[in-house]
Write a protein that holds these residues in place. Sequence first.
Motif, PDB file in Angstrom:
ATOM      1  N   ILE A 262      12.899   0.799   5.875  1.00  0.00           N
ATOM      2  CA  ILE A 262      13.449  -0.521   6.180  1.00  0.00           C
ATOM      3  C   ILE A 262      14.953  -0.360   6.354  1.00  0.00           C
ATOM      4  N   VAL A 263      15.435  -0.654   7.556  1.00  0.00           N
ATOM      5  CA  VAL A 263      16.865  -0.614   7.847  1.00  0.00           C
ATOM      6  C   VAL A 263      17.435  -1.973   7.464  1.00  0.00           C
ATOM      7  N   VAL A 264      18.542  -1.961   6.701  1.00  0.00           N
ATOM      8  CA  VAL A 264      19.107  -3.189   6.139  1.00  0.00           C
ATOM      9  C   VAL A 264      20.544  -3.367   6.622  1.00  0.00           C
ATOM     10  N   ASP A 265      20.875  -4.601   7.054  1.00  0.00           N
ATOM     11  CA  ASP A 265      22.250  -4.927   7.417  1.00  0.00           C
ATOM     12  C   ASP A 265      22.571  -6.345   6.964  1.00  0.00           C
ATOM     13  N   ASP A 266      23.848  -6.689   7.035  1.00  0.00           N
ATOM     14  CA  ASP A 266      24.245  -8.019   6.588  1.00  0.00           C
ATOM     15  C   ASP A 266      23.964  -9.078   7.656  1.00  0.00           C
ATOM     16  N   VAL A 267      24.403  -8.825   8.901  1.00  0.00           N
ATOM     17  CA  VAL A 267      24.247  -9.810   9.967  1.00  0.00           C
ATOM     18  C   VAL A 267      23.702  -9.130  11.223  1.00  0.00           C
ATOM     19  N   ALA A 268      22.711  -9.746  11.838  1.00  0.00           N
ATOM     20  CA  ALA A 268      22.247  -9.304  13.154  1.00  0.00           C
ATOM     21  C   ALA A 268      22.884 -10.225  14.179  1.00  0.00           C
ATOM     22  N   ASN A 269      23.868  -9.708  14.895  1.00  0.00           N
ATOM     23  CA  ASN A 269      24.539 -10.484  15.938  1.00  0.00           C
ATOM     24  C   ASN A 269      23.847 -10.236  17.263  1.00  0.00           C
ATOM     25  N   SER A 270      24.367  -9.304  18.027  1.00  0.00           N
ATOM     26  CA  SER A 270      23.774  -8.989  19.325  1.00  0.00           C
ATOM     27  C   SER A 270      22.572  -8.065  19.181  1.00  0.00           C
TER      28      SER A 270
ATOM     29  N   ILE B 216      26.034   9.392  14.710  1.00  0.00           N
ATOM     30  CA  ILE B 216      25.474   8.430  13.767  1.00  0.00           C
ATOM     31  C   ILE B 216      24.932   9.241  12.595  1.00  0.00           C
ATOM     32  N   GLU B 217      25.430   8.937  11.390  1.00  0.00           N
ATOM     33  CA  GLU B 217      25.077   9.706  10.205  1.00  0.00           C
ATOM     34  C   GLU B 217      23.942   9.038   9.439  1.00  0.00           C
ATOM     35  N   LEU B 218      22.977   9.845   9.050  1.00  0.00           N
ATOM     36  CA  LEU B 218      21.883   9.391   8.196  1.00  0.00           C
ATOM     37  C   LEU B 218      21.994  10.158   6.894  1.00  0.00           C
ATOM     38  N   ASN B 219      22.283   9.456   5.810  1.00  0.00           N
ATOM     39  CA  ASN B 219      22.445  10.093   4.504  1.00  0.00           C
ATOM     40  C   ASN B 219      21.365   9.593   3.554  1.00  0.00           C
ATOM     41  N   ILE B 220      20.397  10.458   3.274  1.00  0.00           N
ATOM     42  CA  ILE B 220      19.309  10.134   2.346  1.00  0.00           C
ATOM     43  C   ILE B 220      18.830  11.441   1.728  1.00  0.00           C
ATOM     44  N   ALA B 221      18.650  11.419   0.430  1.00  0.00           N
ATOM     45  CA  ALA B 221      18.263  12.640  -0.283  1.00  0.00           C
ATOM     46  C   ALA B 221      16.752  12.711  -0.497  1.00  0.00           C
ATOM     47  N   THR B 222      15.995  12.319   0.493  1.00  0.00           N
ATOM     48  CA  THR B 222      14.542  12.408   0.411  1.00  0.00           C
ATOM     49  C   THR B 222      13.989  12.641   1.809  1.00  0.00           C
ATOM     50  N   ASP B 223      12.825  13.239   1.869  1.00  0.00           N
ATOM     51  CA  ASP B 223      12.155  13.474   3.145  1.00  0.00           C
ATOM     52  C   ASP B 223      11.567  12.147   3.633  1.00  0.00           C
ATOM     53  N   LEU B 224      11.779  11.823   4.875  1.00  0.00           N
ATOM     54  CA  LEU B 224      11.301  10.547   5.430  1.00  0.00           C
ATOM     55  C   LEU B 224       9.916  10.654   6.067  1.00  0.00           C
TER      56      LEU B 224
ATOM     57  N   ILE C 265      18.481  -5.287  -2.970  1.00  0.00           N
ATOM     58  CA  ILE C 265      17.035  -5.390  -2.739  1.00  0.00           C
ATOM     59  C   ILE C 265      16.310  -4.366  -3.614  1.00  0.00           C
ATOM     60  N   LYS C 266      16.871  -3.166  -3.716  1.00  0.00           N
ATOM     61  CA  LYS C 266      16.274  -2.118  -4.560  1.00  0.00           C
ATOM     62  C   LYS C 266      16.126  -2.605  -6.000  1.00  0.00           C
ATOM     63  N   GLU C 267      17.170  -3.251  -6.536  1.00  0.00           N
ATOM     64  CA  GLU C 267      17.110  -3.777  -7.908  1.00  0.00           C
ATOM     65  C   GLU C 267      15.920  -4.714  -8.079  1.00  0.00           C
ATOM     66  N   GLN C 268      15.701  -5.581  -7.095  1.00  0.00           N
ATOM     67  CA  GLN C 268      14.577  -6.521  -7.162  1.00  0.00           C
ATOM     68  C   GLN C 268      13.240  -5.791  -7.079  1.00  0.00           C
ATOM     69  N   LEU C 269      13.143  -4.796  -6.204  1.00  0.00           N
ATOM     70  CA  LEU C 269      11.890  -4.043  -6.057  1.00  0.00           C
ATOM     71  C   LEU C 269      11.576  -3.233  -7.306  1.00  0.00           C
ATOM     72  N   LEU C 270      12.598  -2.678  -7.934  1.00  0.00           N
ATOM     73  CA  LEU C 270      12.376  -1.911  -9.164  1.00  0.00           C
ATOM     74  C   LEU C 270      11.834  -2.808 -10.276  1.00  0.00           C
TER      75      LEU C 270
ATOM     76  N   ALA D 106       0.819  -1.216   0.000  1.00  0.00           N
ATOM     77  CA  ALA D 106       0.000   0.000   0.000  1.00  0.00           C
ATOM     78  C   ALA D 106       0.857   1.273   0.000  1.00  0.00           C
ATOM     79  N   GLU D 107       2.155   1.118   0.080  1.00  0.00           N
ATOM     80  CA  GLU D 107       3.044   2.285   0.149  1.00  0.00           C
ATOM     81  C   GLU D 107       3.325   2.847  -1.242  1.00  0.00           C
ATOM     82  N   LYS D 108       3.379   4.168  -1.326  1.00  0.00           N
ATOM     83  CA  LYS D 108       3.724   4.823  -2.592  1.00  0.00           C
ATOM     84  C   LYS D 108       5.215   4.694  -2.869  1.00  0.00           C
ATOM     85  N   GLU D 109       5.993   4.662  -1.785  1.00  0.00           N
ATOM     86  CA  GLU D 109       7.445   4.570  -1.914  1.00  0.00           C
ATOM     87  C   GLU D 109       8.010   3.894  -0.672  1.00  0.00           C
ATOM     88  N   ILE D 110       9.021   3.072  -0.878  1.00  0.00           N
ATOM     89  CA  ILE D 110       9.722   2.406   0.216  1.00  0.00           C
ATOM     90  C   ILE D 110      11.117   3.008   0.294  1.00  0.00           C
ATOM     91  N   VAL D 111      11.589   3.244   1.510  1.00  0.00           N
ATOM     92  CA  VAL D 111      12.941   3.757   1.716  1.00  0.00           C
ATOM     93  C   VAL D 111      13.768   2.678   2.400  1.00  0.00           C
TER      94      VAL D 111
END
Length: 165
Positions: A90-98, A76-84, A48-53, A28-33
Amino acid sequence: MHQTILKAEDILRKIKRMAIEIAEQNNAEKEIVLLGIYDRGLIIAELIKEQLLMENIAVKVGCIKLNKKNPLENDIELNIATDLTNKAIIVVDDVANSGMTLFYSLQPLMKKNIKKLQVAVLVDRQHKSFPITPDFVGLSISTTLKNIIHVEIDPSKQLYKAYLA
């Protein structure tokens, strides 16, 4: 000695499946970040973006940078060129350890008026010290506390591998 837990084809298949789940849960979202945690989380977010596109879903990718060993040492830096505002994030990482890296990476998002927040990881270890449970997981694995999971991912070199050390 290293034990391979994901080969290239496994990683690419898991990323595709995660993208499908993301699309289904956010239809239902117009855009996913997608906000990838630098550096491997950002690479996975781009994949993941490639698959969603390919599914004609509007998606933006940004980056969260933090000191993973000592998150409070630097800003902690947040770099995104769009209004949130009012966006599905969706926050994405390779491994969730602790769960510590993911926990602290959410800090800059607490100052934004977002609509929804989810977490995606390629590999989820089940030894959490922080209350973070990923919504989208490529592989969930139980390991000993001494084990370390390494993810090597570089699309430009066709390098995709995850192993247990």
